[in-house]
Scaffold this motif. Structure first.
Motif, PDB file in Angstrom:
ATOM      1  N   GLU A 171      -1.320  13.999 -17.790  1.00 36.70           N
ATOM      2  CA  GLU A 171      -1.585  14.554 -16.469  1.00 36.70           C
ATOM      3  C   GLU A 171      -2.923  13.995 -15.998  1.00 36.70           C
ATOM      4  OE1 GLU A 171      -2.404  18.885 -15.923  1.00 36.70           O
ATOM      5  OE2 GLU A 171      -0.264  18.871 -15.502  1.00 36.70           O
ATOM      6  N   LYS A 172      -2.997  13.572 -14.754  1.00 35.97           N
ATOM      7  CA  LYS A 172      -4.233  13.012 -14.209  1.00 35.97           C
ATOM      8  C   LYS A 172      -4.483  13.592 -12.817  1.00 35.97           C
ATOM      9  CE  LYS A 172      -3.791   8.622 -16.667  1.00 35.97           C
ATOM     10  NZ  LYS A 172      -4.870   8.787 -17.612  1.00 35.97           N
ATOM     11  N   VAL A 173      -5.754  13.596 -12.420  1.00 33.68           N
ATOM     12  CA  VAL A 173      -6.141  14.050 -11.085  1.00 33.68           C
ATOM     13  C   VAL A 173      -6.815  12.881 -10.389  1.00 33.68           C
ATOM     14  CG1 VAL A 173      -7.609  15.626  -9.779  1.00 33.68           C
ATOM     15  CG2 VAL A 173      -6.420  16.433 -11.824  1.00 33.68           C
ATOM     16  N   GLY A 174      -6.394  12.603  -9.142  1.00 33.91           N
ATOM     17  CA  GLY A 174      -6.967  11.477  -8.422  1.00 33.91           C
ATOM     18  C   GLY A 174      -6.885  11.649  -6.919  1.00 33.91           C
ATOM     19  N   LEU A 175      -7.332  10.618  -6.224  1.00 35.96           N
ATOM     20  CA  LEU A 175      -7.410  10.623  -4.767  1.00 35.96           C
ATOM     21  C   LEU A 175      -6.344   9.686  -4.202  1.00 35.96           C
ATOM     22  CD1 LEU A 175      -9.503  11.999  -2.877  1.00 35.96           C
ATOM     23  CD2 LEU A 175     -10.577   9.776  -2.688  1.00 35.96           C
ATOM     24  N   VAL A 176      -5.605  10.143  -3.198  1.00 36.72           N
ATOM     25  CA  VAL A 176      -4.583   9.304  -2.570  1.00 36.72           C
ATOM     26  C   VAL A 176      -5.284   8.258  -1.710  1.00 36.72           C
ATOM     27  CG1 VAL A 176      -2.621   9.261  -0.993  1.00 36.72           C
ATOM     28  CG2 VAL A 176      -2.896  11.170  -2.567  1.00 36.72           C
ATOM     29  N   VAL A 177      -5.033   6.983  -2.014  1.00 34.13           N
ATOM     30  CA  VAL A 177      -5.658   5.908  -1.245  1.00 34.13           C
ATOM     31  C   VAL A 177      -4.684   5.234  -0.287  1.00 34.13           C
ATOM     32  CG1 VAL A 177      -7.497   5.437  -2.883  1.00 34.13           C
ATOM     33  CG2 VAL A 177      -5.325   4.286  -3.145  1.00 34.13           C
ATOM     34  N   SER A 178      -3.362   5.450  -0.480  1.00 37.05           N
ATOM     35  CA  SER A 178      -2.378   4.876   0.428  1.00 37.05           C
ATOM     36  C   SER A 178      -1.132   5.752   0.446  1.00 37.05           C
ATOM     37  CB  SER A 178      -2.007   3.458  -0.008  1.00 37.05           C
ATOM     38  OG  SER A 178      -0.939   2.966   0.768  1.00 37.05           O
ATOM     39  N   ASP A 179      -0.605   5.966   1.662  1.00 37.89           N
ATOM     40  CA  ASP A 179       0.658   6.701   1.801  1.00 37.89           C
ATOM     41  C   ASP A 179       1.598   5.942   2.736  1.00 37.89           C
ATOM     42  OD1 ASP A 179      -0.694   7.120   4.159  1.00 37.89           O
ATOM     43  OD2 ASP A 179      -0.162   9.220   4.327  1.00 37.89           O
ATOM     44  N   ALA A 180       1.464   4.611   2.761  1.00 36.57           N
ATOM     45  CA  ALA A 180       2.228   3.786   3.701  1.00 36.57           C
ATOM     46  C   ALA A 180       3.701   3.659   3.315  1.00 36.57           C
ATOM     47  CB  ALA A 180       1.605   2.405   3.808  1.00 36.57           C
ATOM     48  N   MET A 181       4.011   3.831   2.029  1.00 37.29           N
ATOM     49  CA  MET A 181       5.401   3.681   1.578  1.00 37.29           C
ATOM     50  C   MET A 181       6.151   5.001   1.713  1.00 37.29           C
ATOM     51  SD  MET A 181       4.559   1.484  -1.826  1.00 37.29           S
ATOM     52  CE  MET A 181       2.951   2.199  -2.091  1.00 37.29           C
ATOM     53  N   GLN A 182       7.470   4.912   1.727  1.00 38.37           N
ATOM     54  CA  GLN A 182       8.286   6.124   1.793  1.00 38.37           C
ATOM     55  C   GLN A 182       8.438   6.703   0.389  1.00 38.37           C
ATOM     56  OE1 GLN A 182      12.025   5.421   3.699  1.00 38.37           O
ATOM     57  NE2 GLN A 182      11.101   4.358   5.426  1.00 38.37           N
ATOM     58  N   LYS A 183       8.151   7.992   0.254  1.00 38.49           N
ATOM     59  CA  LYS A 183       8.286   8.739  -1.000  1.00 38.49           C
ATOM     60  C   LYS A 183       7.405   8.203  -2.129  1.00 38.49           C
ATOM     61  CE  LYS A 183      12.917  10.462  -0.155  1.00 38.49           C
ATOM     62  NZ  LYS A 183      14.205  10.752  -0.759  1.00 38.49           N
ATOM     63  N   THR A 184       6.387   7.422  -1.784  1.00 38.97           N
ATOM     64  CA  THR A 184       5.471   6.873  -2.783  1.00 38.97           C
ATOM     65  C   THR A 184       4.045   6.936  -2.261  1.00 38.97           C
ATOM     66  OG1 THR A 184       7.172   5.341  -3.529  1.00 38.97           O
ATOM     67  CG2 THR A 184       4.938   4.841  -4.196  1.00 38.97           C
ATOM     68  N   VAL A 185       3.122   7.315  -3.135  1.00 39.12           N
ATOM     69  CA  VAL A 185       1.701   7.276  -2.794  1.00 39.12           C
ATOM     70  C   VAL A 185       0.972   6.512  -3.891  1.00 39.12           C
ATOM     71  CG1 VAL A 185       1.628   9.386  -1.424  1.00 39.12           C
ATOM     72  CG2 VAL A 185       1.309   9.522  -3.880  1.00 39.12           C
ATOM     73  N   VAL A 186      -0.156   5.902  -3.527  1.00 38.11           N
ATOM     74  CA  VAL A 186      -1.005   5.226  -4.500  1.00 38.11           C
ATOM     75  C   VAL A 186      -2.189   6.147  -4.750  1.00 38.11           C
ATOM     76  CG1 VAL A 186      -2.372   3.179  -5.008  1.00 38.11           C
ATOM     77  CG2 VAL A 186      -0.287   2.980  -3.655  1.00 38.11           C
ATOM     78  N   VAL A 187      -2.391   6.497  -6.032  1.00 37.19           N
ATOM     79  CA  VAL A 187      -3.437   7.442  -6.419  1.00 37.19           C
ATOM     80  C   VAL A 187      -4.480   6.710  -7.251  1.00 37.19           C
ATOM     81  CG1 VAL A 187      -3.925   9.589  -7.630  1.00 37.19           C
ATOM     82  CG2 VAL A 187      -1.749   9.305  -6.445  1.00 37.19           C
ATOM     83  N   ALA A 188      -5.751   6.794  -6.849  1.00 34.89           N
ATOM     84  CA  ALA A 188      -6.853   6.188  -7.595  1.00 34.89           C
ATOM     85  C   ALA A 188      -7.459   7.257  -8.502  1.00 34.89           C
ATOM     86  CB  ALA A 188      -7.905   5.644  -6.643  1.00 34.89           C
ATOM     87  N   VAL A 189      -7.494   6.968  -9.797  1.00 35.77           N
ATOM     88  CA  VAL A 189      -8.030   7.901 -10.781  1.00 35.77           C
ATOM     89  C   VAL A 189      -9.321   7.311 -11.341  1.00 35.77           C
ATOM     90  CG1 VAL A 189      -7.603   9.043 -12.982  1.00 35.77           C
ATOM     91  CG2 VAL A 189      -5.733   8.737 -11.359  1.00 35.77           C
ATOM     92  N   GLU A 190     -10.417   8.079 -11.249  1.00 37.86           N
ATOM     93  CA  GLU A 190     -11.713   7.635 -11.760  1.00 37.86           C
ATOM     94  C   GLU A 190     -11.890   8.096 -13.189  1.00 37.86           C
ATOM     95  OE1 GLU A 190     -14.909   8.996  -9.354  1.00 37.86           O
ATOM     96  OE2 GLU A 190     -14.588   7.467  -7.832  1.00 37.86           O
ATOM     97  N   ASN A 191     -12.439   7.213 -14.020  1.00 42.69           N
ATOM     98  CA  ASN A 191     -12.734   7.534 -15.404  1.00 42.69           C
ATOM     99  C   ASN A 191     -14.184   7.144 -15.671  1.00 42.69           C
ATOM    100  OD1 ASN A 191     -12.446   8.282 -18.036  1.00 42.69           O
ATOM    101  ND2 ASN A 191     -11.460   6.382 -18.673  1.00 42.69           N
ATOM    102  N   ARG A 192     -14.992   8.089 -16.106  1.00 42.09           N
ATOM    103  CA  ARG A 192     -16.404   7.821 -16.375  1.00 42.09           C
ATOM    104  C   ARG A 192     -16.600   7.632 -17.872  1.00 42.09           C
ATOM    105  NH1 ARG A 192     -19.539   9.339 -11.886  1.00 42.09           N
ATOM    106  NH2 ARG A 192     -18.201  10.177 -10.254  1.00 42.09           N
ATOM    107  N   VAL A 193     -17.053   6.436 -18.261  1.00 43.72           N
ATOM    108  CA  VAL A 193     -17.251   6.108 -19.673  1.00 43.72           C
ATOM    109  C   VAL A 193     -18.614   5.456 -19.863  1.00 43.72           C
ATOM    110  CG1 VAL A 193     -14.800   5.844 -20.222  1.00 43.72           C
ATOM    111  CG2 VAL A 193     -16.080   3.902 -19.381  1.00 43.72           C
TER     112      VAL A 193
END
Length: 83
Positions: free
Chosen positions: A5-27
């Protein structure tokens, strides 16, 4: 083994029924130990097209839905503010 399970920010919703989610990882950097932010993008299935760009969402790992889609949006945590 439980599904990831991951939590992220939606960066694109241009496609139908698909979103692009950017997940940040701090290391920490392996040599210099400074905290570095690494971002990865995942394509997630959004059945009702509810997600908009800027929303914070929770995504859950799933069996492959298409060639690049292996995640499903489970819920929207924060909706984006539209001016």
């Amino acid at each position: 083994m439980p599904r990831k399970e991951k939590v992220g920010l939606v960066v694109s919703d241009a496609m139908q029924k698909t979103v692009v989610v950017a997940v940040e990882n701090r290391v920490p950097h392996p040599k210099y130990k400074k905290i570095v932010v690494r971002t990865r993008k995942f394509k997630a299935h959004d059945e009702e097209n509810r997600c908009k760009t800027g929303d914070r969402v929770r995504i859950l790992e799933s069996p492959p839905i298409s060639k690049t889609k292996r995640w499903v949006v489970t819920d929207i945590l924060n909706e984006a503010r539209n001016p």
